[in-house]
Each structure stands twice: as C-alpha cells, then as structure tokens.
Design a protein around this motif. Structure first.
Motif, PDB file in Angstrom:
ATOM      1  N   UNK A 131       0.859  -1.185   0.000  1.00 32.51           N
ATOM      2  CA  UNK A 131       0.000   0.000   0.000  1.00 32.51           C
ATOM      3  C   UNK A 131       0.892   1.231   0.000  1.00 32.51           C
ATOM      4  N   UNK A 132       0.569   2.178  -0.862  1.00 35.93           N
ATOM      5  CA  UNK A 132       1.289   3.444  -0.911  1.00 35.93           C
ATOM      6  C   UNK A 132       0.671   4.391   0.112  1.00 35.93           C
ATOM      7  N   UNK A 133       1.481   4.878   1.051  1.00 35.65           N
ATOM      8  CA  UNK A 133       0.990   5.739   2.120  1.00 35.65           C
ATOM      9  C   UNK A 133       0.854   7.196   1.697  1.00 35.65           C
ATOM     10  N   UNK A 134       1.291   7.552   0.488  1.00 29.91           N
ATOM     11  CA  UNK A 134       1.226   8.961   0.073  1.00 29.91           C
ATOM     12  C   UNK A 134      -0.206   9.488   0.015  1.00 29.91           C
ATOM     13  N   UNK A 135      -1.184   8.763  -0.583  1.00 27.39           N
ATOM     14  CA  UNK A 135      -2.553   9.299  -0.568  1.00 27.39           C
ATOM     15  C   UNK A 135      -3.120   9.471   0.834  1.00 27.39           C
ATOM     16  N   UNK A 136      -2.800   8.537   1.722  1.00 25.28           N
ATOM     17  CA  UNK A 136      -3.280   8.671   3.104  1.00 25.28           C
ATOM     18  C   UNK A 136      -2.672   9.897   3.758  1.00 25.28           C
ATOM     19  N   UNK A 137      -1.358  10.094   3.600  1.00 23.97           N
ATOM     20  CA  UNK A 137      -0.692  11.259   4.179  1.00 23.97           C
ATOM     21  C   UNK A 137      -1.236  12.550   3.589  1.00 23.97           C
ATOM     22  N   UNK A 138      -1.567  12.540   2.290  1.00 19.66           N
ATOM     23  CA  UNK A 138      -2.102  13.746   1.658  1.00 19.66           C
ATOM     24  C   UNK A 138      -3.468  14.114   2.237  1.00 19.66           C
ATOM     25  N   UNK A 139      -4.318  13.117   2.471  1.00 18.63           N
ATOM     26  CA  UNK A 139      -5.627  13.407   3.055  1.00 18.63           C
ATOM     27  C   UNK A 139      -5.503  13.912   4.486  1.00 18.63           C
ATOM     28  N   UNK A 140      -4.595  13.322   5.250  1.00 17.02           N
ATOM     29  CA  UNK A 140      -4.388  13.785   6.630  1.00 17.02           C
ATOM     30  C   UNK A 140      -3.841  15.209   6.631  1.00 17.02           C
ATOM     31  N   UNK A 141      -2.913  15.483   5.740  1.00 18.10           N
ATOM     32  CA  UNK A 141      -2.351  16.828   5.658  1.00 18.10           C
ATOM     33  C   UNK A 141      -3.422  17.854   5.297  1.00 18.10           C
ATOM     34  N   UNK A 142      -4.291  17.511   4.339  1.00 14.24           N
ATOM     35  CA  UNK A 142      -5.362  18.428   3.965  1.00 14.24           C
ATOM     36  C   UNK A 142      -6.308  18.677   5.133  1.00 14.24           C
ATOM     37  N   UNK A 143      -6.597  17.640   5.915  1.00 15.39           N
ATOM     38  CA  UNK A 143      -7.467  17.821   7.086  1.00 15.39           C
ATOM     39  C   UNK A 143      -6.804  18.716   8.131  1.00 15.39           C
ATOM     40  N   UNK A 144      -5.527  18.501   8.381  1.00 12.94           N
ATOM     41  CA  UNK A 144      -4.823  19.322   9.366  1.00 12.94           C
ATOM     42  C   UNK A 144      -4.724  20.767   8.912  1.00 12.94           C
ATOM     43  N   UNK A 145      -4.503  20.983   7.622  1.00 11.73           N
ATOM     44  CA  UNK A 145      -4.455  22.356   7.100  1.00 11.73           C
ATOM     45  C   UNK A 145      -5.818  23.014   7.232  1.00 11.73           C
ATOM     46  N   UNK A 146      -6.888  22.271   6.948  1.00 10.19           N
ATOM     47  CA  UNK A 146      -8.225  22.832   7.101  1.00 10.19           C
ATOM     48  C   UNK A 146      -8.529  23.179   8.551  1.00 10.19           C
ATOM     49  N   UNK A 147      -7.969  22.402   9.481  1.00  8.30           N
ATOM     50  CA  UNK A 147      -8.156  22.697  10.914  1.00  8.30           C
ATOM     51  C   UNK A 147      -7.188  23.746  11.435  1.00  8.30           C
ATOM     52  N   UNK A 148      -6.339  24.316  10.542  1.00  8.75           N
ATOM     53  CA  UNK A 148      -5.380  25.375  10.897  1.00  8.75           C
ATOM     54  C   UNK A 148      -4.397  24.927  11.978  1.00  8.75           C
TER      55      UNK A 148
END
Length: 300
Positions: free
Chosen positions: A121-138
């Motif tokens: 499993x490539x963890x890059x898509x998972x990390x990208x979604x987590x990063x987008x959520x954290x950025x949205x939460x400031x």
C-alpha cells in the motif's frame, strides 16, 4: 422411496443454505470496498481500537526517531499520538487507510495477471488526506508535513496465492450455493409423498442451519482471538470481528426466523385440516354427535 429421496434432498438443501449465506457474506460483504469502509468507519471512535492504534503507531514513531533510550521523549511521543486519535484528522486517516488496504488486497486477489509478490500500500494518498485535514483545521506547521511515496506490505507474498484461490471459490459459491439450496428444497417438497410434512421438515432444517451458522460465528470469534499474540489488543480485534460479522449474524437470525415461521405455518395448516377427519372418524365409531333439533312447528 419417495420419502427417502425427499429426506436426502431436504437435508442437502438445509446444509447448503448456511454455507451459501457464508459465501454471499464473504463475496459481496467483505469484497465491496464502499461497504467495507462504511463498516469500519465507526470503529475509529471505539476506545479499544483507538488504544491499539495509538500503541502501535506510538511504538513505530519511537523506533523511527530512535527514542527508545529516552523514556521522557518516548512517553511524550506516545501521548501525542494518543491525543491525535481523538481528532477528525485521525478519522480521515482511518478511513483512507482502510480504503487503500482494501483496494490493494482486492486488486491482488481479483487480478490473476498481477505480478507475484507481497500486497503493498502506498501511504502517500493517506498522508495527503491527513495533511489536507490538518491544514483545514489550521494546525501549525501542517503545510510543512512531507507527503512521500512509501510502500508498506500488508499481505506477505506467500499468502497471496491462497487468498486468490479462496476468493475465486467463494465468488463462485456465492452464486451457485443459494440457487442449489432453493432448487433442492423445492425438489424435496415436490417428491415427498406428504408434502406438508416435507415442508415442515425443510423449515425446521433451515432454522437449524441458521442456528448452527450463528454458533459458528461465535466459535470463530473465540478461535480468532485465541490465536492472536498477547501483544495485540484482543478487545480491539474483537470489535473489528464483531463489526465485520454483523451481516453474517443477521443472516443467521433471518434463516432461523424464516425456517421456524415456515414450519409453524405448515404445522398449523395440517392441524386444521385434520379436525374434520376426526369428526368423521367419531361418526364411523358410533359416537357421532347428536343430530340437530327439528325446527319448531308453526301454530295455526
């Protein structure tokens, strides 16, 4: 001879029904990515599952940073991971991770032309979604989180051929076992000399098969948890097992209710039809009920 053939056909039908329910659950319940992710999504809020994930991820972070020799730093990192499991970003990572793992395993078992080797499993898509959520939460410094392509093996290479063969067998059985069970049940009732008794026996056998399927789910849970090593959180594994087998338990109860209802209706219908026969038998024995009184004569 007709009764013997009917009994054999009915027994085969009652044996194939729970097996067919199991095959349908495995082929269409577990093999559907959307249904699987929807089943696993509520487990993100389960305390046992959160603790298991926090311990596993925390230990991995401590090893990656080489903080085994610093108890204070290790404790700080584990607490940070534990607090992260209570955020929306963790739920996003949980769903994205389950989806990625399920897609990878499903592609490996369905595609015969896939290259031999472990399922990764490539963890890059998972990390990208987590990063987008954290950025949205400031969250501070969330934009600086690197998104790297990293392959993680989820199924060893030696287990892939067995999984692929098992999936193909279940996929075929999910179609033919239920149809064969229904055909055998109908044939058993049609061949029987007394069709009402055959229908009652089919209902009772179906209910028994559903009960045995429910027992098998309970026994399977016990055996699955007993085979796990001590370091794995058994309550978390039990919660995952219960979530995945919820549809199978529902199917077992449906078989019990359908079989018991069919047997009861068939028995009531036969009991109702036997009542006039009993009255005729009493009349032939000379114990017939008294004749009705003659109508009164009209007075002139």
């Amino acid at each position: 001879m007709r009764n013997a053939v009917s009994a054999v056909l009915t027994a085969l039908a009652c044996l194939l029904l729970p097996c067919g329910a199991l095959a349908v659950w495995a082929s269409h319940g577990l093999a559907d990515t959307g249904r699987y992710v929807g089943t696993m999504a509520p487990l993100a809020g389960d305390p046992d599952v959160r603790d298991a994930v926090a311990d596993a991820v925390g230990d991995g972070v401590v090893r990656e940073l080489g903080a085994e020799g610093s108890p204070a730093l290790g404790s700080f990192l584990r607490e940070a991971v534990r607090s992260f499991t209570h955020t929306e970003a963790y739920r996003t990572a949980w769903e994205a991770g389950n989806r990625a793992v399920h897609d990878a395993v499903l592609h490996a078992v369905r595609d015969d032309r896939a290259a031999p080797g472990p399922v990764t499993v490539d963890l890059a898509p998972v990390a990208a979604e987590v990063k987008a959520r954290l950025v949205a939460d400031r969250v501070p410094f969330a934009r600086n989180i690197p998104v790297e392509h990293r392959e993680v093996a989820v199924v060893p290479a030696r287990d892939v051929p067995g999984l692929r063969k098992g999936y193909q067998v279940l996929d075929t059985a999910a179609l033919w076992l239920p149809l064969s069970a229904v055909a055998l049940a109908v044939a058993g009732v049609a061949v029987a000399k007394c069709r009402r008794r055959a229908l009652t026996a089919t209902g009772l056998g179906t209910a028994l098969g559903g009960a045995l399927l429910g027992v098998a789910v309970v026994v399977g849970r016990h055996l699955t948890l007993a085979d796990l090593p001590e370091r794995i959180h058994r309550p978390a594994a039990g919660a995952v097992y219960d979530a995945l087998t919820a549809g199978l338990r529902t199917a077992s109860w449906l078989l019990v209710a359908l079989g018991a209802g069919t047997a009861l209706l068939s028995w009531l219908a036969g009991h109702r039809h036997r009542l006039p026969g009993r009255r005729r038998a009493q009349a032939s024995d000379g114990t017939a009920p008294a004749p009705p009184a003659p109508p009164p004569r009209a007075r002139v």
